[in-house]
Design an enzyme around this catalytic site. Structure first.
Site, short mmCIF file in Angstrom:
data_model
loop_
_atom_site.label_atom_id
_atom_site.label_comp_id
_atom_site.label_asym_id
_atom_site.label_seq_id
_atom_site.Cartn_x
_atom_site.Cartn_y
_atom_site.Cartn_z
N LYS A 42 3.98 -5.40 0.94
CA LYS A 42 5.28 -4.94 -0.05
C LYS A 42 6.57 -5.14 1.17
O LYS A 42 6.05 -5.86 1.80
CB LYS A 42 5.14 -3.03 0.27
CG LYS A 42 4.47 -2.34 0.09
CD LYS A 42 4.11 -1.36 0.30
CE LYS A 42 2.54 0.01 -0.32
NZ LYS A 42 2.55 1.18 0.10
N ARG A 53 -10.14 -1.63 1.69
CA ARG A 53 -9.24 -0.95 2.63
C ARG A 53 -9.85 -0.25 3.73
O ARG A 53 -8.81 0.35 4.35
CB ARG A 53 -9.54 0.50 1.45
CG ARG A 53 -9.66 0.61 -0.42
CD ARG A 53 -8.53 0.98 -0.80
NE ARG A 53 -8.19 1.92 -0.05
CZ ARG A 53 -6.76 2.69 -0.54
NH1 ARG A 53 -5.56 1.33 -1.60
NH2 ARG A 53 -6.90 4.22 0.06
N THR A 79 -3.49 5.38 4.82
CA THR A 79 -1.95 5.20 4.19
C THR A 79 -0.86 5.51 5.34
O THR A 79 0.34 4.73 5.43
CB THR A 79 -1.64 6.54 3.03
OG1 THR A 79 -2.94 5.77 1.82
CG2 THR A 79 -0.59 6.10 2.48
N PHE A 124 7.93 12.09 -4.63
CA PHE A 124 7.80 10.90 -3.80
C PHE A 124 8.17 9.76 -4.76
O PHE A 124 8.46 8.77 -4.56
CB PHE A 124 7.00 10.70 -3.03
CG PHE A 124 5.65 10.81 -3.11
CD1 PHE A 124 5.24 9.24 -3.25
CD2 PHE A 124 5.14 11.62 -2.47
CE1 PHE A 124 3.52 9.33 -4.05
CE2 PHE A 124 3.48 12.04 -3.17
CZ PHE A 124 3.40 10.42 -3.34
N TYR A 154 3.09 2.76 -10.34
CA TYR A 154 2.93 4.09 -9.72
C TYR A 154 2.99 5.45 -10.46
O TYR A 154 3.33 5.91 -9.92
CB TYR A 154 4.17 4.22 -8.45
CG TYR A 154 3.77 2.87 -7.37
CD1 TYR A 154 2.65 3.34 -6.51
CD2 TYR A 154 4.82 2.02 -7.19
CE1 TYR A 154 2.72 2.29 -4.94
CE2 TYR A 154 4.83 1.71 -5.73
CZ TYR A 154 3.75 2.02 -4.86
OH TYR A 154 3.67 1.09 -3.94
N ARG A 211 -2.77 -1.69 8.26
CA ARG A 211 -0.86 -0.58 9.17
C ARG A 211 -1.38 -0.05 10.40
O ARG A 211 -0.06 0.41 10.43
CB ARG A 211 -1.45 0.97 8.03
CG ARG A 211 -1.99 0.12 6.44
CD ARG A 211 -1.86 1.38 5.18
NE ARG A 211 -1.15 0.91 4.58
CZ ARG A 211 -1.54 1.42 3.20
NH1 ARG A 211 -2.77 2.65 3.81
NH2 ARG A 211 -1.33 1.29 2.05
N HIS A 262 -0.49 -2.37 -0.10
CA HIS A 262 -1.25 -1.93 -0.86
C HIS A 262 -2.20 -2.52 -1.40
O HIS A 262 -2.35 -3.50 -1.49
CB HIS A 262 0.00 -1.86 -2.38
CG HIS A 262 -1.37 -1.35 -3.71
ND1 HIS A 262 -0.66 0.16 -3.30
CD2 HIS A 262 -1.61 -1.54 -4.54
CE1 HIS A 262 -1.70 0.00 -5.01
NE2 HIS A 262 -2.19 -0.75 -5.46
N ASN A 295 5.04 0.83 5.07
CA ASN A 295 3.42 0.46 5.52
C ASN A 295 2.54 -0.58 5.13
O ASN A 295 1.27 -0.76 5.09
CB ASN A 295 1.99 2.26 4.70
CG ASN A 295 2.32 2.16 3.65
OD1 ASN A 295 2.89 1.09 2.72
ND2 ASN A 295 1.48 3.18 3.01
N GLU A 327 -4.89 -2.71 -12.12
CA GLU A 327 -3.20 -2.87 -11.31
C GLU A 327 -3.47 -4.78 -11.41
O GLU A 327 -2.30 -5.41 -11.77
CB GLU A 327 -3.29 -2.50 -10.10
CG GLU A 327 -3.55 -1.25 -9.73
CD GLU A 327 -3.42 -1.60 -8.30
OE1 GLU A 327 -2.95 0.06 -8.06
OE2 GLU A 327 -4.05 -1.73 -7.32
#
Length: 152
Positions: free
Chosen positions: A11, A87, A93, A59, A51, A104, A117, A114, A128
């Site tokens: 990100k 993951r 998250t 949010f 998203y 993270r 993704h 964070n 995706e």
């Protein structure tokens, strides 16, 4: 049978903090194969589609604003069990809940920043990858060390 693929995005906060190499290295050291990589500033349309499952949540607008605020490094990684393993590499998250040693847990500041993704399942990964990459951007190749890394 093709190996599993997943979508990973660094990100804007991760890009701006200079964490690209650190994050790429973690996936490479784990033994996954990089199939696609590009840097872009996502359009609002791309972000809203990405998203979309959160569209009705309060949010949603903030997520879209943030992901379109600067460059993102979009990637596709391949390997056995890559979705679940990614993951685990990424961590929870909420960075305060992420274990030390995860991306993270080590690098993220807060839930809004964070760093990364990762797809959460096979269907999400396929969606995706198709959203962020054209099929011509996915490069299948064979690592030179594959012969000794494969289990007998």
């Amino acid at each position: 049978m093709a190996a599993e693929r997943t979508f990973i995005a660094i990100k804007p906060d991760g890009v701006q903090r200079g964490l690209i190499g650190e994050i790429l290295g973690r996936f490479e050291r784990k033994g996954f194969k990089l199939i696609a990589l590009k840097q872009l500033i996502p359009s609002r349309e791309l972000a809203e589609r990405h998203y979309g499952v959160h569209r009705e949540r309060p949010f949603f607008s903030g997520l879209v604003d943030f992901i379109t605020s600067g460059p993102v490094v979009a990637m596709v990684w391949e390997g056995d069990g890559v979705i679940a393993s990614a993951r685990n590499l990424i961590g929870a998250t909420k960075p305060l809940e992420a274990n030390p040693g995860t991306i993270r847990g080590d690098l993220a500041v807060n839930i809004g920043r964070n760093v990364i993704h990762g797809s959460d399942g096979l269907e999400t990964a396929a969606f995706e990858i198709g959203l962020w990459f054209d099929s011509s951007e996915l490069h299948d190749w064979v690592p030179s060390d594959q012969s000794w890394r494969v289990e007998s």
